[in-house]
Design a protein around this motif. Structure first.
Motif, mmCIF file in Angstrom:
data_model
loop_
_atom_site.group_PDB
_atom_site.id
_atom_site.type_symbol
_atom_site.label_atom_id
_atom_site.label_comp_id
_atom_site.label_asym_id
_atom_site.label_seq_id
_atom_site.Cartn_x
_atom_site.Cartn_y
_atom_site.Cartn_z
ATOM 1 N N UNK A 34 0.839 -1.192 0.000
ATOM 2 C CA UNK A 34 0.000 0.000 0.000
ATOM 3 C C UNK A 34 0.873 1.240 0.000
ATOM 4 N N UNK A 35 0.382 2.312 -0.618
ATOM 5 C CA UNK A 35 1.108 3.582 -0.629
ATOM 6 C C UNK A 35 0.100 4.692 -0.840
ATOM 7 N N UNK A 36 -0.036 5.571 0.148
ATOM 8 C CA UNK A 36 -1.013 6.650 0.026
ATOM 9 C C UNK A 36 -0.743 7.716 1.078
ATOM 10 N N UNK A 37 -1.424 8.835 0.937
ATOM 11 C CA UNK A 37 -1.333 9.873 1.954
ATOM 12 C C UNK A 37 -2.069 9.393 3.192
ATOM 13 N N UNK A 38 -1.531 9.716 4.343
ATOM 14 C CA UNK A 38 -2.059 9.186 5.600
ATOM 15 C C UNK A 38 -2.089 10.269 6.669
ATOM 16 N N UNK A 39 -2.751 9.935 7.766
ATOM 17 C CA UNK A 39 -2.807 10.817 8.932
ATOM 18 C C UNK A 39 -2.109 10.100 10.085
ATOM 19 N N UNK A 40 -0.966 10.621 10.502
ATOM 20 C CA UNK A 40 -0.185 10.011 11.574
ATOM 21 C C UNK A 40 -0.431 10.779 12.875
ATOM 22 N N UNK A 41 -0.947 10.103 13.920
ATOM 23 C CA UNK A 41 -1.249 10.808 15.168
ATOM 24 C C UNK A 41 0.011 11.296 15.882
#
Length: 247
Positions: free
Chosen positions: A195-202
């Motif tokens: 998988x490869x995508x923009x993410x939200x890292x807490x």
């Protein structure tokens, strides 16, 4: 278990595997169509489409399905999907971000709001929780690709910012605008990513007890069952012993 991997371990616990697989294909098809419509239908010339196609291949989505999703983008009767983000709070006060691709904002908003309200949470306004996350690129590889040191060296050389290796997978974090470049460099060394995508890292996490974790599972299942919902991110931590009881 941490909550910045799209609730992957939660979604892949015992049972309902075929259902999850079918839902995954549907969501990937929608992303492929949107990516192809926003740019060229050639994955080699369209970075977002390339990532979407690679993600589909990683879960053994048939080539015919992938091609149909690409071709659908050029049809005059193709749905017009738009990207929508919802933010809210889940059980135990955890922050949750839901990303969707929808052709009907009213339908999706109602479904997401209902999922939150029926499962110990509440939907907030735009920006309610995203300030507690960093917008980054996330590339994942299965643990079988290599050991932690090998992946770390490859990721560092490719320009990644951070790597987290676990029993099931390696998470490689990049700057938001470096995702495509790093993903391509890693693909040359390690093969296509899972998988490869923009993410939200807490930026910080909240540990959940058994009761709140059980409610979280219901919330995640409800959101994941919605065709419009693409990804769900959260700042939760579920201890391994609690997850084992709920598995």
């Amino acid at each position: 278990m941490a909550g910045h991997s799209k609730f992957k371990n939660i979604m892949h616990r015992k049972g309902a595997q075929d259902k999850k697989r079918a839902a995954s294909f549907s969501k990937l098809s929608r992303e492929i169509t949107v990516a192809a419509k926003m740019g060229t239908p050639d994955p080699d010339m369209n970075p977002r489409l390339r990532l979407a196609v690679n993600a589909a291949k990683a879960v053994s989505m048939p080539k015919d399905n992938i091609q149909r999703a690409i071709d659908k983008a050029s049809r005059s009767d193709a749905e017009n999907y738009e990207e929508v983000r919802y933010e809210g709070y889940g059980p135990g006060g955890i922050a949750i971000i839901v990303e969707a691709l929808t052709d009907n904002r009213n339908r999706t908003a109602t479904n997401v709001r209902t999922a939150f309200s029926k499962n110990g949470g509440n939907l907030g306004a735009s920006g309610a929780v995203s300030h507690g996350f960093d917008r980054m690129g996330l590339i994942t590889y299965p643990a079988s690709v290599g050991d932690a040191d090998t992946i770390f060296e490859a990721a560092l050389e490719a320009g990644a910012e951070d790597v987290t290796s676990g029993e099931d997978e390696h998470e490689i974090w990049t700057a938001m605008d470096a995702l495509h470049e790093v993903a391509k460099a890693l693909e040359d060394k390690l093969g296509p990513a899972e998988g490869a995508k923009l993410a939200w890292k807490p930026q910080t996490t909240v540990e959940l007890d058994e009761a709140n974790a059980a409610t979280l599972l219901k919330l995640v299942d409800t959101l994941d069952d919605d065709d419009d919902v693409q990804t769900v991110w959260g700042n939760y931590e579920v201890p391994d012993d609690v997850m084992a009881k709920l598995g």
